[in-house]
Design a protein around this motif. Structure first.
Motif, PDB file in Angstrom:
ATOM      1  N   GLY A  37      66.168  47.014  23.039  1.00 13.37           N
ATOM      2  CA  GLY A  37      66.913  46.149  23.943  1.00 13.37           C
ATOM      3  C   GLY A  37      66.048  45.297  24.842  1.00 13.37           C
ATOM      4  N   ALA A  38      64.736  45.254  24.567  1.00  5.96           N
ATOM      5  CA  ALA A  38      63.824  44.502  25.441  1.00  5.96           C
ATOM      6  C   ALA A  38      63.928  43.002  25.250  1.00  5.96           C
ATOM      7  N   GLY A  39      64.485  42.549  24.118  1.00  3.38           N
ATOM      8  CA  GLY A  39      64.583  41.110  23.857  1.00  3.38           C
ATOM      9  C   GLY A  39      63.620  40.607  22.811  1.00  3.38           C
ATOM     10  N   LYS A  40      63.006  41.509  22.047  1.00  2.00           N
ATOM     11  CA  LYS A  40      62.012  41.093  21.053  1.00  2.00           C
ATOM     12  C   LYS A  40      62.645  40.237  19.956  1.00  2.00           C
ATOM     13  N   SER A  41      63.732  40.738  19.361  1.00  2.00           N
ATOM     14  CA  SER A  41      64.347  40.000  18.260  1.00  2.00           C
ATOM     15  C   SER A  41      64.894  38.659  18.727  1.00  2.00           C
ATOM     16  N   THR A  42      65.459  38.626  19.909  1.00  2.00           N
ATOM     17  CA  THR A  42      65.958  37.354  20.462  1.00  2.00           C
ATOM     18  C   THR A  42      64.818  36.362  20.627  1.00  2.00           C
ATOM     19  N   THR A  43      63.677  36.843  21.109  1.00  2.00           N
ATOM     20  CA  THR A  43      62.518  35.972  21.289  1.00  2.00           C
ATOM     21  C   THR A  43      62.035  35.422  19.947  1.00  2.00           C
ATOM     22  N   LEU A  44      61.944  36.292  18.938  1.00  4.62           N
ATOM     23  CA  LEU A  44      61.497  35.837  17.624  1.00  4.62           C
ATOM     24  C   LEU A  44      62.450  34.790  17.049  1.00  4.62           C
ATOM     25  N   LEU A  78      59.541  37.276   8.345  1.00  5.16           N
ATOM     26  CA  LEU A  78      60.394  38.360   7.862  1.00  5.16           C
ATOM     27  C   LEU A  78      61.080  38.952   9.087  1.00  5.16           C
ATOM     28  N   LEU A  79      62.382  38.676   9.230  1.00  2.79           N
ATOM     29  CA  LEU A  79      63.131  39.213  10.356  1.00  2.79           C
ATOM     30  C   LEU A  79      64.018  40.383   9.960  1.00  2.79           C
ATOM     31  N   ASP A  80      64.583  40.340   8.757  1.00  5.82           N
ATOM     32  CA  ASP A  80      65.490  41.395   8.316  1.00  5.82           C
ATOM     33  C   ASP A  80      65.391  41.513   6.804  1.00  5.82           C
ATOM     34  N   ALA A  81      64.827  42.611   6.333  1.00  7.26           N
ATOM     35  CA  ALA A  81      64.613  42.795   4.897  1.00  7.26           C
ATOM     36  C   ALA A  81      65.923  42.858   4.113  1.00  7.26           C
ATOM     37  N   HIS A  82      67.022  43.180   4.790  1.00  9.46           N
ATOM     38  CA  HIS A  82      68.317  43.275   4.114  1.00  9.46           C
ATOM     39  C   HIS A  82      69.008  41.911   3.988  1.00  9.46           C
ATOM     40  N   ASP A  83      68.473  40.910   4.637  1.00 10.26           N
ATOM     41  CA  ASP A  83      69.132  39.607   4.667  1.00 10.26           C
ATOM     42  C   ASP A  83      68.805  38.793   3.412  1.00 10.26           C
ATOM     43  N   VAL A  84      69.186  39.326   2.270  1.00 11.91           N
ATOM     44  CA  VAL A  84      68.985  38.668   0.976  1.00 11.91           C
ATOM     45  C   VAL A  84      70.226  38.901   0.120  1.00 11.91           C
ATOM     46  N   HIS A  85      70.457  38.044  -0.836  1.00 10.43           N
ATOM     47  CA  HIS A  85      71.607  38.161  -1.736  1.00 10.43           C
ATOM     48  C   HIS A  85      71.321  39.244  -2.778  1.00 10.43           C
ATOM     49  N   GLY A  86      72.076  40.337  -2.725  1.00 12.37           N
ATOM     50  CA  GLY A  86      71.815  41.459  -3.599  1.00 12.37           C
ATOM     51  C   GLY A  86      72.037  41.175  -5.069  1.00 12.37           C
ATOM     52  N   GLY A  87      72.789  40.123  -5.378  1.00 14.01           N
ATOM     53  CA  GLY A  87      73.053  39.801  -6.774  1.00 14.01           C
ATOM     54  C   GLY A  87      71.964  38.994  -7.436  1.00 14.01           C
ATOM     55  N   LEU A 136      59.470  42.234  -0.720  1.00 13.25           N
ATOM     56  CA  LEU A 136      60.034  40.938  -1.076  1.00 13.25           C
ATOM     57  C   LEU A 136      60.078  40.020   0.136  1.00 13.25           C
ATOM     58  N   GLY A 137      60.424  40.565   1.302  1.00 17.58           N
ATOM     59  CA  GLY A 137      60.432  39.756   2.521  1.00 17.58           C
ATOM     60  C   GLY A 137      59.051  39.248   2.880  1.00 17.58           C
ATOM     61  N   ILE A 138      58.043  40.082   2.672  1.00 15.52           N
ATOM     62  CA  ILE A 138      56.666  39.655   2.926  1.00 15.52           C
ATOM     63  C   ILE A 138      56.268  38.570   1.930  1.00 15.52           C
ATOM     64  N   ALA A 139      56.696  38.730   0.668  1.00 16.06           N
ATOM     65  CA  ALA A 139      56.427  37.695  -0.333  1.00 16.06           C
ATOM     66  C   ALA A 139      57.046  36.361   0.089  1.00 16.06           C
ATOM     67  N   SER A 140      58.267  36.405   0.608  1.00 17.20           N
ATOM     68  CA  SER A 140      58.930  35.181   1.082  1.00 17.20           C
ATOM     69  C   SER A 140      58.140  34.533   2.210  1.00 17.20           C
ATOM     70  N   ALA A 141      57.610  35.362   3.113  1.00 17.53           N
ATOM     71  CA  ALA A 141      56.830  34.827   4.227  1.00 17.53           C
ATOM     72  C   ALA A 141      55.536  34.175   3.745  1.00 17.53           C
ATOM     73  N   LEU A 149      52.472  33.353  10.739  1.00 21.11           N
ATOM     74  CA  LEU A 149      53.309  34.376  10.114  1.00 21.11           C
ATOM     75  C   LEU A 149      53.918  35.273  11.190  1.00 21.11           C
ATOM     76  N   ILE A 150      55.221  35.523  11.053  1.00 15.68           N
ATOM     77  CA  ILE A 150      55.961  36.313  12.029  1.00 15.68           C
ATOM     78  C   ILE A 150      56.700  37.420  11.282  1.00 15.68           C
ATOM     79  N   PHE A 151      56.510  38.670  11.731  1.00 10.37           N
ATOM     80  CA  PHE A 151      57.135  39.807  11.066  1.00 10.37           C
ATOM     81  C   PHE A 151      57.829  40.695  12.097  1.00 10.37           C
ATOM     82  N   ASP A 152      59.073  41.071  11.807  1.00  9.82           N
ATOM     83  CA  ASP A 152      59.831  41.966  12.680  1.00  9.82           C
ATOM     84  C   ASP A 152      60.021  43.295  11.952  1.00  9.82           C
ATOM     85  N   GLU A 153      59.370  44.336  12.443  1.00  9.76           N
ATOM     86  CA  GLU A 153      59.433  45.683  11.864  1.00  9.76           C
ATOM     87  C   GLU A 153      59.147  45.670  10.357  1.00  9.76           C
ATOM     88  N   PRO A 154      58.011  45.155   9.941  1.00  7.22           N
ATOM     89  CA  PRO A 154      57.728  45.038   8.506  1.00  7.22           C
ATOM     90  C   PRO A 154      57.384  46.354   7.817  1.00  7.22           C
TER      91      PRO A 154
END
Length: 302
Positions: A37-44, A78-87, A136-141, A149-154
């Motif tokens: 809740g410190a504001g890290k993700s909002t800052t990124l 890479l902000l969220d590794a789940h934020d990809v189309h699973g199909g 995969l998220g790192i590959a995208s970055a 390069l910016i990584f959130d909880e990689p």
């Protein structure tokens, strides 16, 4: 380089980020730390132009990121590794990103090889483990070969081999002169990976300094002293205002520098066979210096 100046973000009556100012320099791995809740993700997200600041400015390479066409050539994130189309397959996902940023198709195969996903390139992402999605998220970055390069909880979901690989990757990217900004809650990994730290709490800046400087601010920083005359030395040090405790046959001294302890022992003719400074661990310093900024506390309320 990332430059944040007076950055503030409000959501109604809640201030998520308040007057943040710091710089992330190239050629270093900079860790971004803070309690939940410190504001890290909002800052990124403000750095990447995904959220509009309420006030203040943030630039990447001297310009707001939103003004940069073909952004993956400038900043990889890479902000969220789940934020990809699973199909989609990993190959299709990266190929679409490459086409949209005018990146050569051969680069897709290069980054798949670099992150160890060549054999999974034509598998659907929905069947990937979290560790594979992180890769995969790192590959995208990395796809656009960007200078920032910016990584959130990689490191979430990675096995020990994967964690070591990411650590080495970040160090190599920084050694190439890139700006590497990494948010993580894994203090032990940041202690082995980061050169610089930006630490925030409740949306405000707590520290922007080297890892060694931040760790040294913890009260568990001390000087270890070994002597054949510890009973005589201990009262001399406490008389100078130090706090002294016995630890593994040595004295752990806080409140005096090694140089000052050396002067005292020399003046009183006390032999010393060991004298070394020991900083707090990053985790110890972090827990101590962010205690008043923690939003959620276990074992009680504030």
């Amino acid at each position: 380089m990332i430059e944040v100046n007076g950055l503030t973000k409000r959501y109604g009556g809640t201030t998520a980020v308040k007057d943040l100012t710091f710089t992330v320099h190239p050629g270093r791995v900079t860790g971004f730390l803070g309690p939940n809740g410190a504001g890290k993700s909002t800052t990124l997200r403000m750095i990447l132009g995904l959220h509009e600041p309420s006030s203040g400015t943030v630039t990447v390479g001297g310009r707001p990121f939103r003004e940069r066409p073909r952004g993956l050539r400038q900043v990889g994130s890479l902000l969220d590794a789940h934020d990809v189309h699973g199909g989609r397959t990993a190959m299709a996902h990266l190929s679409a990103l490459a086409a949209g940023n005018r990146i050569p198709r051969r680069r897709v195969e290069e980054v798949l090889r670099e992150v160890g996903l060549v054999k999974a390139a034509r598998r659907r992402i929905g069947g990937f483990s979290l560790g594979m999605k992180q890769r995969l998220g790192i590959a995208s970055a990395l796809l656009g070969d960007p200078p920032v390069l910016i990584f959130d909880e990689p490191l979430n979901g990675l096995d020990p081999e994967g964690v070591r690989w990411v650590r080495d990757l970040f160090r190599r990217l920084a050694a190439e002169g890139r700006t590497v900004f990494v948010s993580s809650h894994l203090m032990s990994e940041m202690e082995h990976t980061a050169d610089q730290l930006v630490v925030i709490g409740r949306g405000e800046l707590i520290a922007a300094e080297s890892l060694a400087e931040f760790s040294a601010r913890g009260t568990r920083s001390c000087v270890m002293v070994g002597s054949s005359a510890l009973p005589a030395l201990e009262p001399l040090l406490t008389a100078e205002g130090a706090t002294v405790r016995r630890e593994d046959g040595l004295l752990a001294v806080t409140g005096l520098t090694a140089a000052r302890i050396g002067e005292i022992t020399q003046r009183h003719g006390i032999p010393v066979h060991h004298l070394s400074a020991r900083a707090s661990s990053l985790e110890e310093a972090f827990m101590e210096l962010t205690a008043d900024s923690a939003q959620y506390l276990a074992g009680g309320t504030r």
